[in-house]
Motif scaffolding. Structure first.
Motif, PDB file in Angstrom:
ATOM      1  N   ASP A   1       0.847  -1.183   0.000  1.00 42.32           N
ATOM      2  CA  ASP A   1       0.000   0.000   0.000  1.00 42.32           C
ATOM      3  C   ASP A   1       0.888   1.242   0.000  1.00 42.32           C
ATOM      4  N   VAL A   2       0.401   2.290  -0.656  1.00 38.38           N
ATOM      5  CA  VAL A   2       1.088   3.574  -0.575  1.00 38.38           C
ATOM      6  C   VAL A   2       0.734   4.187   0.780  1.00 38.38           C
ATOM      7  N   LEU A   3       1.752   4.361   1.614  1.00 39.58           N
ATOM      8  CA  LEU A   3       1.551   4.889   2.964  1.00 39.58           C
ATOM      9  C   LEU A   3       1.728   6.400   3.035  1.00 39.58           C
ATOM     10  N   TRP A   4       2.478   6.948   2.085  1.00 38.60           N
ATOM     11  CA  TRP A   4       2.827   8.370   2.148  1.00 38.60           C
ATOM     12  C   TRP A   4       3.416   8.764   0.813  1.00 38.60           C
ATOM     13  N   ASP A   5       3.186   9.997   0.404  1.00 38.27           N
ATOM     14  CA  ASP A   5       3.853  10.497  -0.795  1.00 38.27           C
ATOM     15  C   ASP A   5       3.945  12.010  -0.741  1.00 38.27           C
ATOM     16  N   THR A   6       4.904  12.539  -1.460  1.00 35.91           N
ATOM     17  CA  THR A   6       5.078  13.980  -1.551  1.00 35.91           C
ATOM     18  C   THR A   6       5.670  14.330  -2.901  1.00 35.91           C
ATOM     19  N   ASP A   7       5.354  15.496  -3.391  1.00 35.72           N
ATOM     20  CA  ASP A   7       5.906  15.953  -4.662  1.00 35.72           C
ATOM     21  C   ASP A   7       7.402  16.210  -4.507  1.00 35.72           C
TER      22      ASP A   7
END
Length: 225
Positions: A167-173
């Motif tokens: 699962d994607v837990l976190w993301d940022t540009d």
């Protein structure tokens, strides 16, 4: 931790390119005073782990005492000497680098203290997922840092070849990332620090992170520090 004989299969959406990915965790202190420990700090060096939204309770560490360090360092010295003698008699090598860890260029954060999260209120590092902490996540779970041409992501999953999950837990540009810095004062030189544009940062460790570190530096248009 389980080391599954497969790689995760998460792919970015159409139009976004995968650059690199590596299994990562929050780093762990290696100097004698902070050995096996990690802390979560704000710029006033307060412990902020109870302020991290959604994080389950984790261990609360203290720096190792002078007595603890003397006993530990003495035991390590004895074991190292015995190992050196035995391996020497067998004509081999211990494989230990000369001088051990060497000299830290940031003793406040590597020898006297060991923050793995440095974050003022409202900064990006405070939003990182708790699963990066090996003291909090289940031993069957793993986390990876993923770099695309647009984003930096943390992906978590269950390391079970019979029922893999991620699962994607976190993301940022990528525009929120200011720099990536190697931290050679670490076991095997495996640690690196990701610094965000708001001044917050995290310290991670990875057995396979070199391509990720290089790729992130290239994406930021800089050399790896």
């Amino acid at each position: 931790m389980i080391e599954p004989p497969y790689r995760w299969h998460w792919k970015p959406p159409e139009g976004e390119e995968l650059v690199a990915r590596a299994r990562v965790s929050l780093a762990t202190g290696a100097a004698s005073r902070v050995l096996g420990r990690r802390w979560f700090r704000d710029p006033e060096r307060r412990d902020i782990q109870v302020e991290l939204a959604g994080w389950p309770a984790g261990p609360s560490y203290r720096p190792r005492s002078w007595f603890d360090r003397v006993v530990w360092d003495g035991a390590v010295a004895v074991v190292t000497l015995l190992l050196t003698l035995v391996v020497g008699l067998l004509g081999g090598s211990t494989g230990e680098p000369e001088g051990g860890l060497g000299r830290s260029d940031d003793p406040e954060n590597e020898e006297k203290d060991f923050p793995v999260l440095w974050a003022a209120p409202g900064t990006l590092a405070r939003t990182l997922p708790w699963q990066l902490d090996p003291d909090r996540r289940p031993r069957t779970d793993v986390t990876e840092l993923v770099l695309t041409d647009r984003r930096l992501l943390v992906i978590g999953g269950l390391a079970d070849p019979r029922e893999p999950r991620e699962d994607v837990l976190w993301d940022t540009d990528l525009s929120t990332v200011a720099a990536v810095e190697r931290r050679p004062y670490s076991v095997g030189g495996r640690d690196f620090r990701v610094v965000f544009t708001d001044g917050s940062w995290c310290r991670l460790t990875s057995l396979e992170g070199e391509d990720l570190v290089r790729g992130l530096a290239t994406a930021l248009g800089s050399e790896v520090r």
